[in-house]
Design an enzyme around this catalytic site. Structure first.
Site, PDB file in Angstrom:
ATOM      1  N   ASP A 186      17.041  -5.367   3.548  1.00 26.23           N
ATOM      2  CA  ASP A 186      18.491  -5.456   3.308  1.00 26.23           C
ATOM      3  C   ASP A 186      19.090  -4.129   2.844  1.00 26.23           C
ATOM      4  O   ASP A 186      20.190  -4.118   2.269  1.00 26.23           O
ATOM      5  CB  ASP A 186      18.812  -6.559   2.288  1.00 26.23           C
ATOM      6  CG  ASP A 186      18.525  -7.958   2.827  1.00 26.23           C
ATOM      7  OD1 ASP A 186      18.490  -8.109   4.063  1.00 26.23           O
ATOM      8  OD2 ASP A 186      18.342  -8.880   2.018  1.00 26.23           O
ATOM      9  N   HIS A 229      -8.303   5.300  -0.799  1.00 27.48           N
ATOM     10  CA  HIS A 229      -7.232   5.570   0.160  1.00 27.48           C
ATOM     11  C   HIS A 229      -5.921   5.953  -0.523  1.00 27.48           C
ATOM     12  O   HIS A 229      -4.931   6.258   0.133  1.00 27.48           O
ATOM     13  CB  HIS A 229      -7.003   4.352   1.062  1.00 27.48           C
ATOM     14  CG  HIS A 229      -6.279   4.662   2.333  1.00 27.48           C
ATOM     15  ND1 HIS A 229      -4.969   4.286   2.554  1.00 27.48           N
ATOM     16  CD2 HIS A 229      -6.673   5.329   3.449  1.00 27.48           C
ATOM     17  CE1 HIS A 229      -4.593   4.700   3.761  1.00 27.48           C
ATOM     18  NE2 HIS A 229      -5.606   5.336   4.321  1.00 27.48           N
ATOM     19  N   LYS A 235      -3.126   8.142  -2.332  1.00 29.24           N
ATOM     20  CA  LYS A 235      -2.697   9.537  -2.258  1.00 29.24           C
ATOM     21  C   LYS A 235      -1.686   9.751  -3.376  1.00 29.24           C
ATOM     22  O   LYS A 235      -0.484   9.531  -3.205  1.00 29.24           O
ATOM     23  CB  LYS A 235      -2.047   9.838  -0.899  1.00 29.24           C
ATOM     24  CG  LYS A 235      -2.916   9.453   0.323  1.00 29.24           C
ATOM     25  CD  LYS A 235      -2.407   8.192   0.928  1.00 29.24           C
ATOM     26  CE  LYS A 235      -2.962   7.868   2.297  1.00 29.24           C
ATOM     27  NZ  LYS A 235      -4.257   8.235   2.682  1.00 29.24           N
ATOM     28  N   ASP A 256       1.221  17.509 -15.491  1.00 26.67           N
ATOM     29  CA  ASP A 256       1.798  17.651 -16.833  1.00 26.67           C
ATOM     30  C   ASP A 256       2.344  16.339 -17.366  1.00 26.67           C
ATOM     31  O   ASP A 256       3.244  16.324 -18.218  1.00 26.67           O
ATOM     32  CB  ASP A 256       2.901  18.723 -16.834  1.00 26.67           C
ATOM     33  CG  ASP A 256       2.331  20.140 -16.755  1.00 26.67           C
ATOM     34  OD1 ASP A 256       1.103  20.293 -16.929  1.00 26.67           O
ATOM     35  OD2 ASP A 256       3.117  21.075 -16.509  1.00 26.67           O
ATOM     36  N   LYS A 309       4.278   4.706   5.730  1.00 25.75           N
ATOM     37  CA  LYS A 309       4.290   3.273   5.445  1.00 25.75           C
ATOM     38  C   LYS A 309       5.577   2.976   4.685  1.00 25.75           C
ATOM     39  O   LYS A 309       5.661   3.253   3.478  1.00 25.75           O
ATOM     40  CB  LYS A 309       3.082   2.845   4.608  1.00 25.75           C
ATOM     41  CG  LYS A 309       1.739   2.976   5.325  1.00 25.75           C
ATOM     42  CD  LYS A 309       1.127   4.335   5.123  1.00 25.75           C
ATOM     43  CE  LYS A 309      -0.226   4.436   5.833  1.00 25.75           C
ATOM     44  NZ  LYS A 309      -0.759   5.799   5.815  1.00 25.75           N
ATOM     45  N   HIS A 339       2.331   8.522  10.233  1.00 26.11           N
ATOM     46  CA  HIS A 339       1.424   8.047   9.193  1.00 26.11           C
ATOM     47  C   HIS A 339       2.171   7.401   8.030  1.00 26.11           C
ATOM     48  O   HIS A 339       1.567   7.016   7.028  1.00 26.11           O
ATOM     49  CB  HIS A 339       0.585   9.241   8.692  1.00 26.11           C
ATOM     50  CG  HIS A 339      -0.631   8.866   7.935  1.00 26.11           C
ATOM     51  ND1 HIS A 339      -0.868   9.293   6.639  1.00 26.11           N
ATOM     52  CD2 HIS A 339      -1.701   8.107   8.267  1.00 26.11           C
ATOM     53  CE1 HIS A 339      -2.026   8.820   6.221  1.00 26.11           C
ATOM     54  NE2 HIS A 339      -2.552   8.102   7.186  1.00 26.11           N
TER      55      HIS A 339
END
Length: 449
Positions: A186, A367, A369, A374, A181, A179
């Site tokens: 380079d 979508h 996350k 604090d 991404k 899952h």
């Protein structure tokens, strides 16, 4: 176009059902005594402390709990929604000189996917080595010809844990999904977060109110609300290492022998922790999340699209609210996965009764996350606050321990609040009885969702 999207959605649901049927039960580690495992560091943080001293203490505790070091000297840039993220990633790819490593859950063959693939093919033909990992379930609706065209250009590709067991010898691990991404160019510039390669990210979610009047976008052109990061500096090596490790799990041909880990000088002043989770791991990301919640003194602001937490996470949030911490969650009002939606709502009564505030983002599909605790501990990544992310998936999150970055995260959170509707306990108790049934049924499947 609509039929193609429905077909892809059906195929992903079918694959997800197979994952449910093949899943073996496992459990997350006991974190009830997490603070005791870092008692020496915790003792040093007792009593009156400055904000910076408390921040340093939390960083030390996190290192002790996860067993991995924080990395200083980084530049971290927040990227909101698909267009801003795609623009930044494509700009970095355009400038690539030697290697491009790309890992994604969804790689669709739509206008955006074709544009992204064409750019990668162009760079491969120009002498830049491109290596791609795409998830078999996430990209199940993408025609094989789409990937074969890139392979024919010289790009190295891996289909992560193929749905078809005949595609690869060895143990069939359908329930273990990639899952993550991750994009590393380079070995010097990295990206990670929640954004996939899909038409859902072709347009903005109208994230900032000041954009709403200027875009003129109607309901049909609203993209998914997501968050990504661009990183420069020593922490990029950690993202590169995650990619290499994932490649190694797939029993594929070795990557071309190139310089994937160049010397990285300091690029900024941000302290970064790149944490991952995968099946049968040490669950360092889960532990870091729980630790930050347990140590929160003022606020816990979480944004997540799929919310099916385990008991320990719920207990940690409720305990934080009980000691006076402002615990606020932004959750979806619309979703692409109905079971997850109702499973998340099954926790609302307990959370609202504990004084936790819940908001539902309107109009756009949520979508992102993210979390900011604090105002100084922030995380952006691919992991949802659900059991699947911590137990069964390969996930990657970046934790940034910095007050200035925390202010940027808080600003984003407040703007999402303005685009959300608050759910009160009184209002929630008036919902239809049919919703109770849906929530109960979905929650009973929570482990496998």
């Amino acid at each position: 176009m609509l039929n193609a999207q429905l077909q892809r959605l059906f195929l992903r649901y079918a694959a997800a059902l197979l994952c449910v049927l093949t899943a073996a039960c496992s459990t997350l580690p006991d974190v009830s005594n997490l603070g005791a495992s870092v008692s020496q560091v915790s003792a040093a943080s007792s009593g009156p402390m400055s904000a910076s001293a408390r921040l340093n203490a939390l960083a030390a505790m996190e290192e002790a709990v996860t067993g991995s070091p924080l990395v200083k000297g980084n530049k971290v840039t927040l990227l909101f929604d698909g267009p801003e993220t795609m623009t930044a990633m494509m700009a970095a790819i355009q400038q690539a000189k030697s290697t491009i490593n790309f890992e994604t859950y969804i790689f669709d063959q739509d206008q955006l996917g074709l544009q992204f693939a064409d750019l990668l093919i162009e760079k491969q033909r120009a002498g830049v080595q491109v290596n791609i990992i795409y998830d078999s379930v996430g990209s199940i609706g993408t025609p094989a010809e789409f990937f074969e065209r890139m392979r024919a250009a010289g790009i190295k590709l891996i289909e992560f844990n193929p749905v078809n067991p005949l595609k690869r010898f060895g143990r069939w691990q359908l329930n273990h999904r990639d899952h993550r991404k991750i994009l590393v160019v380079d070995g010097k510039i990295g990206f990670t977060g929640g954004v996939n390669i899909s038409a859902a990210y072709a347009n903005s979610s109208l994230f900032r109110s000041r954009r709403r009047a200027s875009t003129g976008a109607g309901p049909g052109t609203i993209g998914w609300r997501d968050t990504h990061l661009q990183i420069e500096g020593p922490a990029v090596a950690s993202l590169q290492l995650l990619f290499m490790q994932t490649w190694g799990t797939q029993h594929a041909e070795d990557l071309p022998d190139l310089d994937y880990f160049p010397k990285l000088d300091n690029a900024g002043d941000k302290t970064v922790h790149v944490l991952s989770t995968q099946p049968d791991s040490d669950y360092s990301l889960y532990k870091a999340y729980i630790l930050a919640i347990q140590q929160a003194r003022k606020s816990i602001h979480i944004t997540t699209p799929y919310f099916t937490p385990d008991r320990q996470l719920v207990d940690a949030l409720v305990a934080a609210a009980g000691r006076g911490v402002d615990v606020t969650l932004i959750l979806p009002s619309v979703t692409d996965i109905g079971l997850m939606f109702y499973a998340g709502q099954s926790f609302y009564t307990q959370l609202l009764s504990a004084g936790i505030r819940i908001y539902q983002l309107q109009v756009a599909v949520l979508h992102a996350k993210t979390a900011v605790i604090d105002g100084s501990w922030s995380t952006v990544g691919s992991a949802n606050l659900d059991i699947r992310s911590f137990l069964h998936n390969y996930e990657a999150n970046v934790i940034v321990i910095d007050e200035q970055f925390g202010r940027e995260m808080e600003k984003a959170f407040r703007e999402d609040i303005r685009g959300s509707q608050q759910i009160t306990l009184e209002q929630w108790q008036q919902r239809p009885f049919s919703d109770h049934i849906k929530e109960w049924a979905a929650r009973s499947l929570g482990y496998w969702l």
